[in-house]
Scaffold this motif. Structure first.
Motif, short mmCIF file in Angstrom:
data_model
loop_
_atom_site.label_atom_id
_atom_site.label_comp_id
_atom_site.label_asym_id
_atom_site.label_seq_id
_atom_site.Cartn_x
_atom_site.Cartn_y
_atom_site.Cartn_z
N GLY A 10 15.76 -26.25 -8.49
CA GLY A 10 14.36 -26.61 -8.71
C GLY A 10 14.18 -27.77 -9.66
O GLY A 10 13.05 -28.27 -9.82
N SER A 11 15.22 -28.23 -10.32
CA SER A 11 15.05 -29.24 -11.37
C SER A 11 16.32 -30.06 -11.54
O SER A 11 17.41 -29.66 -11.11
CB SER A 11 14.71 -28.52 -12.69
N GLY A 12 16.18 -31.21 -12.17
CA GLY A 12 17.30 -31.99 -12.68
C GLY A 12 18.45 -32.22 -11.71
O GLY A 12 18.26 -32.67 -10.57
N MET A 13 19.65 -31.93 -12.17
CA MET A 13 20.85 -32.24 -11.39
C MET A 13 20.98 -31.36 -10.15
O MET A 13 21.50 -31.81 -9.13
CB MET A 13 22.10 -32.14 -12.28
N GLY A 14 20.53 -30.10 -10.25
CA GLY A 14 20.56 -29.24 -9.06
C GLY A 14 19.71 -29.84 -7.96
O GLY A 14 20.14 -29.92 -6.79
N VAL A 31 18.58 -22.52 -4.55
CA VAL A 31 18.34 -21.33 -5.36
C VAL A 31 17.78 -21.72 -6.73
O VAL A 31 18.29 -22.66 -7.37
CB VAL A 31 19.68 -20.58 -5.59
N ASP A 32 16.77 -20.99 -7.17
CA ASP A 32 16.31 -21.13 -8.56
C ASP A 32 15.57 -19.85 -8.93
O ASP A 32 15.39 -18.97 -8.08
CB ASP A 32 15.41 -22.37 -8.75
N LEU A 33 15.15 -19.75 -10.20
CA LEU A 33 14.44 -18.54 -10.62
C LEU A 33 13.17 -18.37 -9.79
O LEU A 33 12.83 -17.27 -9.37
CB LEU A 33 14.08 -18.62 -12.11
N ALA A 156 26.91 -21.17 -29.00
CA ALA A 156 26.97 -20.31 -27.81
C ALA A 156 27.02 -21.16 -26.55
O ALA A 156 27.74 -20.86 -25.59
CB ALA A 156 25.75 -19.39 -27.78
N TYR A 157 26.27 -22.25 -26.55
CA TYR A 157 26.25 -23.15 -25.38
C TYR A 157 27.63 -23.77 -25.17
O TYR A 157 28.19 -23.72 -24.07
CB TYR A 157 25.20 -24.24 -25.58
N ALA A 158 28.20 -24.34 -26.24
CA ALA A 158 29.51 -25.00 -26.12
C ALA A 158 30.57 -23.98 -25.68
O ALA A 158 31.38 -24.26 -24.78
CB ALA A 158 29.90 -25.63 -27.46
N ASP A 191 19.78 -37.65 -17.98
CA ASP A 191 18.31 -37.73 -18.04
C ASP A 191 17.68 -36.74 -17.06
O ASP A 191 17.43 -37.07 -15.90
CB ASP A 191 17.87 -39.16 -17.72
N THR A 192 17.48 -35.51 -17.55
CA THR A 192 16.82 -34.45 -16.77
C THR A 192 15.83 -33.78 -17.72
O THR A 192 15.86 -34.03 -18.93
CB THR A 192 17.83 -33.38 -16.31
N PRO A 193 14.99 -32.87 -17.21
CA PRO A 193 14.12 -32.14 -18.13
C PRO A 193 14.91 -31.46 -19.26
O PRO A 193 14.52 -31.51 -20.42
CB PRO A 193 13.43 -31.11 -17.21
N1 NAD Z 1 21.05 -32.53 -18.88
C1 NAD Z 1 22.16 -32.68 -19.57
O1 NAD Z 1 22.25 -33.60 -20.40
C2 NAD Z 1 23.33 -31.75 -19.37
C3 NAD Z 1 24.54 -32.08 -20.00
C4 NAD Z 1 25.64 -31.27 -19.82
C5 NAD Z 1 25.56 -30.16 -18.97
N2 NAD Z 1 24.37 -29.85 -18.36
C6 NAD Z 1 24.38 -28.69 -17.47
O2 NAD Z 1 24.05 -29.12 -16.15
C7 NAD Z 1 23.34 -28.08 -15.46
C8 NAD Z 1 22.04 -28.62 -14.90
O3 NAD Z 1 21.26 -29.09 -15.99
P1 NAD Z 1 19.88 -29.89 -15.84
O4 NAD Z 1 19.88 -30.88 -16.93
O5 NAD Z 1 19.70 -30.32 -14.44
O6 NAD Z 1 18.86 -28.71 -16.24
P2 NAD Z 1 17.36 -28.37 -15.78
O7 NAD Z 1 16.83 -27.46 -16.86
O8 NAD Z 1 16.63 -29.60 -15.46
O9 NAD Z 1 17.59 -27.51 -14.45
C9 NAD Z 1 18.26 -26.28 -14.51
C10 NAD Z 1 17.64 -25.34 -13.50
O10 NAD Z 1 18.35 -24.09 -13.58
C11 NAD Z 1 17.42 -23.06 -13.40
N3 NAD Z 1 17.91 -21.81 -13.99
C12 NAD Z 1 18.06 -21.51 -15.29
N4 NAD Z 1 18.48 -20.25 -15.43
C13 NAD Z 1 18.60 -19.73 -14.19
C14 NAD Z 1 18.99 -18.47 -13.69
N5 NAD Z 1 19.32 -17.45 -14.51
N6 NAD Z 1 19.00 -18.28 -12.35
C15 NAD Z 1 18.66 -19.29 -11.51
N7 NAD Z 1 18.28 -20.51 -11.92
C16 NAD Z 1 18.24 -20.73 -13.27
C17 NAD Z 1 16.16 -23.54 -14.10
O11 NAD Z 1 15.02 -22.83 -13.64
C18 NAD Z 1 16.16 -25.02 -13.74
O12 NAD Z 1 15.41 -25.27 -12.56
C19 NAD Z 1 23.16 -26.95 -16.47
O13 NAD Z 1 24.15 -25.96 -16.25
C20 NAD Z 1 23.36 -27.64 -17.81
O14 NAD Z 1 23.83 -26.74 -18.82
C21 NAD Z 1 23.26 -30.60 -18.56
#
Ligand code: NAD
Length: 258
Positions: A10-14, A31-33, A156-158, A191-193
């Motif tokens: 639903g967002s960003g890289m997915g 798939v998303d929440l 926790a994230y790292a 560059d994502t939300p």
């Molecule tokens: N943006 C960055 O700079 C960055 C850097 C390193 C790693 N990441 C990783 O890349 C991945 C994608 O990040 P993004 O920046 O596109 O984030 P985002 O927040 O833009 O998108 C993540 C999506 O995951 C969904 N999500 C969260 N928890 C969920 C769950 N339990 N079940 C189903 N869907 C769920 C959210 O609803 C959201 O739509 C993440 O795993 C993030 O940790 C991001």
């Protein structure tokens, strides 16, 4: 007929992965929440930390055809949740989704699990208990022990993302004899939300951006292009590794030999 699944669609890289992968397979499940509404994709609402929901997801895949590819991008960043939930979604969610898809792996199946450049944190920095615990996320009481040891969401994230790298490598060993591949991908600043939210709230992000030799955020589509390659037959001998896609930030952070 072949089926791809993208989590966090639903967002960003997915979402960018959906756009890249549509047309490369017969069916794509997004798939998303909340159920994503993306033309050309089958939207499914699923919390990837819920093992039962993941079994339902795999059944949806089987109804459509053989499992071809999984781009597992769903995740939570440090400002989004407490340490327990971060570990439950990022690390245990990855364990559960790889376990759920294991039985439907066939020749040509491939998965890319999103880790992070934060996962390159040396384990020694986390102390012996966390360094040990990370290797056994299926152990009874794992989440309780992790939550007791991790008070800081950034840590926790790292730690959770280091765990994603380790679990993807383990799954590659298990899937290999079935003809399947698994890699993890560790983005730098993208560059994502999520990326923007972390940049606004975490003071360490500004120097990280300044230290990125390419001098900018990566884009979601730049990451999706790598994911599409890794899931394609062009990457048919790439498995069991992590790919760091960070504009050379990691290379710039390596101290010169003393
Ligand atoms: N943006 C960055 O700079 C960055 C850097 C390193 C790693 N990441 C990783 O890349 C991945 C994608 O990040 P993004 O920046 O596109 O984030 P985002 O927040 O833009 O998108 C993540 C999506 O995951 C969904 N999500 C969260 N928890 C969920 C769950 N339990 N079940 C189903 N869907 C769920 C959210 O609803 C959201 O739509 C993440 O795993 C993030 O940790 C991001």
């Amino acid at each position: 007929m072949t089926v791809a699944v993208v989590t966090g669609a639903g967002s960003g890289m997915g979402r960018a992965c959906v756009d890249r992968l549509l047309g490369t397979v017969d069916d794509l499940i997004a798939v998303d929440l909340r159920e994503p509404d993306i033309p050309g994709a089958v939207g499914v609402a699923c919390d990837i930390s819920n093992a039962l929901a993941l079994i339902g997801l795999v059944e949806r895949v089987q109804d459509l055809g053989p499992f071809r590819s999984l781009a597992h991008a769903a995740g939570l960043s440090p400002t989004m949740a407490d340490p327990r939930r971060i570990v439950d979604v990022n690390l245990l969610g990855t364990v559960r989704i790889l376990d759920a898809f294991g039985p439907v792996v066939t020749t040509g199946s491939a998965a890319v699990c999103f880790a992070s450049s934060a996962g390159y944190l040396p384990l020694e920095l986390l102390g012996p208990e966390l360094s040990q615990l990370i290797h056994d996320p299926r152990a009874e009481g794992f989440l309780d022990r992790a939550a007791a040891l991790l008070s800081d969401p950034g840590m926790a994230y790292a730690w959770s993302k280091k765990g994603v790298q380790l679990e993807a490598a383990k799954a590659a060993v298990a899937w290999g004899p079935l003809g399947g591949r698994v890699v993890s991908l560790s983005p730098g600043l993208i560059d994502t939300p999520m990326g923007r939210q972390e940049f606004e709230h975490q003071p360490m992000m500004k120097p990280m951006l300044e230290n990125t030799p390419l001098g900018r955020f990566g884009t979601a589509d730049e990451i999706a292009a790598v994911v599409a390659f890794l899931l394609s037959d062009q990457a048919s001998f790439v498995s069991g590794v992590d790919l760091l896609v960070d504009g050379a930030l990691g290379a710039a952070s390596v101290p010169p030999p003393s």
